[in-house]
Structures are given as C-alpha cells and as structure tokens.
Write an enzyme that holds these catalytic residues in place. Structure first.
Site, PDB file in Angstrom:
ATOM      1  N   ASN A 111       0.854  -1.193   0.000  1.00 42.54           N
ATOM      2  CA  ASN A 111       0.000   0.000   0.000  1.00 42.54           C
ATOM      3  C   ASN A 111       0.890   1.243   0.000  1.00 42.54           C
ATOM      4  O   ASN A 111       2.112   1.132   0.002  1.00 42.54           O
ATOM      5  CB  ASN A 111      -0.957  -0.019   1.204  1.00 42.54           C
ATOM      6  N   LYS A 160       8.070 -17.859 -10.320  1.00 40.08           N
ATOM      7  CA  LYS A 160       7.368 -16.702 -10.889  1.00 40.08           C
ATOM      8  C   LYS A 160       6.163 -17.180 -11.720  1.00 40.08           C
ATOM      9  O   LYS A 160       6.299 -18.102 -12.537  1.00 40.08           O
ATOM     10  CB  LYS A 160       8.357 -15.936 -11.776  1.00 40.08           C
ATOM     11  N   PRO A 167      -3.307 -11.707  10.629  1.00 38.07           N
ATOM     12  CA  PRO A 167      -3.606 -11.438  12.036  1.00 38.07           C
ATOM     13  C   PRO A 167      -3.742  -9.930  12.238  1.00 38.07           C
ATOM     14  O   PRO A 167      -3.070  -9.154  11.558  1.00 38.07           O
ATOM     15  CB  PRO A 167      -2.372 -11.961  12.774  1.00 38.07           C
ATOM     16  N   ILE A 208      -2.702  -7.170  14.374  1.00 37.41           N
ATOM     17  CA  ILE A 208      -1.653  -6.977  15.390  1.00 37.41           C
ATOM     18  C   ILE A 208      -2.177  -6.128  16.538  1.00 37.41           C
ATOM     19  O   ILE A 208      -2.011  -6.460  17.715  1.00 37.41           O
ATOM     20  CB  ILE A 208      -0.402  -6.337  14.734  1.00 37.41           C
ATOM     21  N   LYS A 250     -13.846   1.264  15.644  1.00 44.59           N
ATOM     22  CA  LYS A 250     -12.552   0.564  15.720  1.00 44.59           C
ATOM     23  C   LYS A 250     -12.001   0.564  17.142  1.00 44.59           C
ATOM     24  O   LYS A 250     -11.406  -0.403  17.597  1.00 44.59           O
ATOM     25  CB  LYS A 250     -11.549   1.243  14.791  1.00 44.59           C
ATOM     26  N   LYS A 307     -11.362  -3.052  18.587  1.00 40.17           N
ATOM     27  CA  LYS A 307      -9.980  -3.490  18.806  1.00 40.17           C
ATOM     28  C   LYS A 307      -9.538  -3.250  20.246  1.00 40.17           C
ATOM     29  O   LYS A 307      -8.354  -3.425  20.564  1.00 40.17           O
ATOM     30  CB  LYS A 307      -9.047  -2.778  17.827  1.00 40.17           C
TER      31      LYS A 307
HETATM   32  N1  CTP Z   1      -3.854  -3.046  12.154  1.00 35.69           N
HETATM   33  C1  CTP Z   1      -3.054  -4.071  12.638  1.00 35.69           C
HETATM   34  N2  CTP Z   1      -3.064  -5.268  12.005  1.00 35.69           N
HETATM   35  C2  CTP Z   1      -3.841  -5.464  10.926  1.00 35.69           C
HETATM   36  C3  CTP Z   1      -4.645  -4.418  10.426  1.00 35.69           C
HETATM   37  C4  CTP Z   1      -4.611  -3.211  11.061  1.00 35.69           C
HETATM   38  O1  CTP Z   1      -2.349  -3.880  13.624  1.00 35.69           O
HETATM   39  N3  CTP Z   1      -3.843  -6.649  10.343  1.00 35.69           N
HETATM   40  C5  CTP Z   1      -3.870  -1.773  12.886  1.00 35.69           C
HETATM   41  C6  CTP Z   1      -3.273  -0.619  12.127  1.00 35.69           C
HETATM   42  O2  CTP Z   1      -1.892  -0.488  12.415  1.00 35.69           O
HETATM   43  C7  CTP Z   1      -4.091   0.553  12.673  1.00 35.69           C
HETATM   44  C8  CTP Z   1      -5.452  -0.064  12.955  1.00 35.69           C
HETATM   45  O3  CTP Z   1      -5.223  -1.451  13.083  1.00 35.69           O
HETATM   46  O4  CTP Z   1      -3.581   0.995  13.899  1.00 35.69           O
HETATM   47  C9  CTP Z   1      -6.522   0.191  11.955  1.00 35.69           C
HETATM   48  O5  CTP Z   1      -6.190  -0.245  10.703  1.00 35.69           O
HETATM   49  P1  CTP Z   1      -7.179  -0.048   9.472  1.00 35.69           P
HETATM   50  O6  CTP Z   1      -6.550  -0.641   8.274  1.00 35.69           O
HETATM   51  O7  CTP Z   1      -7.634   1.371   9.389  1.00 35.69           O
HETATM   52  O8  CTP Z   1      -8.412  -0.869   9.930  1.00 35.69           O
HETATM   53  P2  CTP Z   1      -8.825  -2.329   9.683  1.00 35.69           P
HETATM   54  O9  CTP Z   1      -8.888  -3.036  10.980  1.00 35.69           O
HETATM   55  O10 CTP Z   1      -7.957  -2.947   8.662  1.00 35.69           O
HETATM   56  O11 CTP Z   1     -10.306  -2.171   9.174  1.00 35.69           O
HETATM   57  P3  CTP Z   1     -10.834  -1.730   7.725  1.00 35.69           P
HETATM   58  O12 CTP Z   1      -9.820  -2.166   6.727  1.00 35.69           O
HETATM   59  O13 CTP Z   1     -12.123  -2.433   7.635  1.00 35.69           O
HETATM   60  O14 CTP Z   1     -10.986  -0.225   7.793  1.00 35.69           O
END
Ligand code: CTP
Length: 411
Positions: free
Chosen positions: A218, A296, A313, A315, A347, A351
């Site tokens: 990303n 590949k 996962p 995190i 969130k 979380k």
């Molecule tokens: N995060 C994480 N591990 C993941 C996904 C996200 O630790 N596998 C953490 C990111 O570092 C951030 C927060 O969760 O602090 C939110 O991430 P975001 O991508 O905005 O949210 P998602 O949980 O992925 O939800 P969505 O994609 O549905 O918005």
C-alpha cells in the site's frame, strides 16, 4: 493563541510571498508581535511598505544597514523572537539554511538564532523533488528545523505536484502548536516525560508476497510512524520501531526491527513485549495470498491468474487482548475514506484500544505518502480534532498526550 509571542517572519522571494501578507495579518490577529525580514528576492514580490503597514513595525531588509545596527543589532533581532517563521522558504533559502551560509540578513539571522525555526517551503515541484533539495530537507530536520508543507496542487508555473506553500491558517496553527510545546517543555522542568518507559511502534506498509518477484503493498511511507518513534525517543522512552519496507531512514536512538509481512510484524511485536505503550501506526495488509507460488507466475501458462486471499492477524487487536502482557496504553490508527469518526469510534471498541488516531485518506487527501496530517484523537469519552500539522508535530503532540495518559493513569 499567540498572545504576547514575538515572531520573526522571514519572507523569501517566491510567488507564494503574497500569502505571507495574509499570514502576517493572521499572526497579528492571534496576538503575536511580528517583525518582518524581507530577502532581496522577497522585495520583488511584496513591498516593504505593505509588510510594514501590516506588522505596524519597521521591516528589515539589509544586513549592512548602519541605522538598523544602531537601533537593533542583527544578533539581537534573531534572538528577540520566540519563533522564526520562514514563509515562503524558497529552494535557495533552504539550501542556505542546510549549509549554514550567511551572506544576507535573512540567512545570517537564521544562523544566529537560538529559537525554533518553522519552515513553510514553496517551490516548483521539480525543485522540491530534486535530490539536492531532498538532502537539504533532511539536513535541516536533523539540525532541528520544523517543516509545515509543502502541499500538493497546481502551481503558478503550470506544473502539478508537491511544492505549494501551506495555507496561512495552517502555518498559524503550526506556529501556535510549536509555542505550546515550548511552554510544556518549560513546565516539565527538564524531566523527560517518557523516561524509563518502553514504547513499541509499528510503522510503514507490509508487503505480502504473491510469488518470488511480486507482492501486494500500500502507499504508506512510514513517515508518521517513524516520526512517532523519534518523538517518543526524544521524550526519553526506550523505543522499539517495527517497520515494514520504507525508503526513509530510521530515527536516531531507536531499536529498529525490519519486517516484510504482517505475520513477521506480529512476531516482532510479540517478542518485544512487555511495554508501557504500543502504537500501531503501520498500514498492515488486511489479507495475504493463501498460496505463495515458489516460482514466478508466467503469463502464458493458464490464462489470468486468480489470487485467493486469507485474513492476516490483526496486530493491534491481538496486543490489546494480550491479558497480563497488555501494555497500559494501546493506540491504534484509523485510515478511513468514508464515515471517518463513526468508523474510527467503532474501531476503538472493536480493537479494545485506549486511543484511536483517525485520519481521512479519501480522494483529495494528501495524507498517505504526504508530509502533513490532519487527525482526530478519539478516546472512549471524547474526540479531539487537531489542525493540519506536519507529521513531526502530530508525533510530538501525540507523545505528549500519551505521556499525560500514562502519568494520570486515566485512559
Ligand atoms: N492493524 C493491525 N493489524 C492489521 C490491520 C490493522 O495492527 N492486520 C492496525 C493498524 O496499524 C491501525 C489499525 O489497526 O492501527 C486500523 O487499521 P485499518 O486498516 O484502518 O483498519 P482495519 O482493521 O484494517 O479495518 P478496515 O480495513 O475495515 O478499515
């Protein structure tokens, strides 16, 4: 906002100089006393008379003015201020700052000052992206200068990209924030707020492999996470920075663990626990490819490839639910394109973290990969909205906010 504050405003020679007159007006309405220095190129864009009418004071232009030296020596001019703002900071002024040249009044004052310097760059996109300017920005940051902007957009010369001077209101907010920070520093009476605390920060993107040469990623640059790690280390914390692949250097004084995938990031974080604070600033890939090809994937083999994803996962959620090992303060980020506050609040609950830093990454936002950030700090009972600030300033403010949570035991 800036009552009784003394600001030295240096106006460089660029088309954005016309906006500096508006900045001057805003600074004065916020209560600041402003002294203006115009470079000789700056005088080509705004006149000393207009700057003087707005500042209500004499405007300084000349290093070797006998009258000025008799009234106020140039060293005193540089020290009298609480903050020096350079707007616009042209490529030339930035190069002088980075190399410590002092061949006119503005550059001499910038070298002689012992006060914080806030730079608002404005230049053509190619000049901003040039390797020499990149070096000068890094050098000036290492020397302690603060940046606001530049923003992205179409420019007077017809080009499009980063290089536009940040809007005067945003520069005013950044100046006010720098002044608050100085007050906090004074009252902290030299004791570092995170002394003896351990902070783990995740930063950057993750790369999820598809085959030996391809991956899913990303746009995260790691700038915000790295700035937080730097600010936490400067606040005295013992910092572990777990970073995905980025092209920016790690901050000085932190322990860096480099990872590629979400699974590696989780393992590195778990190995680094326990900690007092966990800040999940990384843009972790939500999914990974179920089957990573050992060779590949060839174009002509079986038509278009179909990738099957499985969930990575989470995190942040895992750390927040780690029972005894849960750090007392767990901070997540929410990068949203729609329904920013509602999604971020959801969130926070889902979380189980203590704070969510929410930012808008929708169409038109220059946050992801950019230099500035506009964030809302969401806790269980309130939302605090901060103005547009550089990622460095957001980091400093966030670290101060977290230090207060830790010391009050109030989350
Ligand atoms: N995060 C994480 N591990 C993941 C996904 C996200 O630790 N596998 C953490 C990111 O570092 C951030 C927060 O969760 O602090 C939110 O991430 P975001 O991508 O905005 O949210 P998602 O949980 O992925 O939800 P969505 O994609 O549905 O918005």
């Amino acid at each position: 906002m800036l009552q009784e504050r003394k600001i030295l405003l240096i106006i460089g020679g660029g088309i954005a100089a016309y906006k500096s007159l508006e900045l001057l007006r805003l600074l004065r309405s916020a209560g600041a006393k402003v002294r203006v220095v115009l470079t000789s190129a700056g005088c080509e864009f705004v006149t000393p008379l207009s700057a003087s009418s707005l500042s209500g004071d004499k405007v300084y232009t000349d290093l070797f003015s006998l009258t000025d030296e008799a009234e106020i020596g140039h060293i005193q001019l540089s020290r009298d201020a609480d903050l020096v703002i350079v707007a616009p900071t042209t490529a030339d002024l930035l190069a002088k700052i980075a190399t410590g040249q002092a061949d006119d009044l503005a550059s001499t004052l910038l070298l002689a000052t012992n006060k914080p310097i806030l730079l608002a760059p404005a230049m053509n996109v190619r000049m901003w992206l040039h390797a020499a300017t990149r070096r000068n920005v890094e050098r000036a940051k290492l020397d302690g200068c603060f940046f606001i902007g530049p923003g992205e957009g179409s420019m007077a010369c017809g080009d499009f990209g980063p290089g536009r001077m940040t809007e005067p209101l945003d520069i005013l907010n950044a100046a006010a924030n720098l002044m608050d920070r100085d007050l906090d520093k004074g009252s902290a009476a030299k004791s570092l707020p995170l002394e003896g605390k351990k902070v783990i920060v995740t930063s950057g993107p993750t790369h999820e492999p598809i085959d030996p040469v391809r991956f899913i990623a990303n746009r995260s640059s790691g700038r915000q996470g790295h700035a937080i790690a730097r600010a936490a280390a400067q606040a005295g914390a013992d910092v572990v920075l777990v970073s995905g692949p980025v092209s920016i250097p790690p901050p000085v004084g932190v322990q860096l663990i480099c990872v590629e995938t979400a699974k590696e990031m989780l393992a590195a974080v778990q190995q680094s626990l326990p900690a007092d604070v966990f800040i999940a600033a990384a843009a972790v890939a939500d999914w990974r490819v179920e089957r990573i090809e050992a060779s590949k994937i060839k174009k002509d083999k079986n038509g278009l490839p179909v990738l099957k994803f499985i969930e990575n996962p989470d995190i942040l959620a895992e750390v927040a639910a780690s029972g005894e090992a849960r750090p007392p303060v767990v901070v997540g980020f929410a990068a949203e394109t729609d329904g920013l506050l509602a999604n971020a609040q959801a969130k926070l609950t889902k979380k189980a973290c203590d704070l969510i830093v929410a930012n808008d990454v929708g169409v038109g936002s220059d946050v992801m990969g950019g230099l500035d950030n506009i964030v809302h700090i969401i806790s269980r009972d309130k939302v605090e909205s901060w103005p547009r600030l550089s990622k460095d300033l957001v980091a400093e403010k966030l670290v101060r906010h977290i230090s207060l949570l830790l010391s009050n035991g109030d989350k």
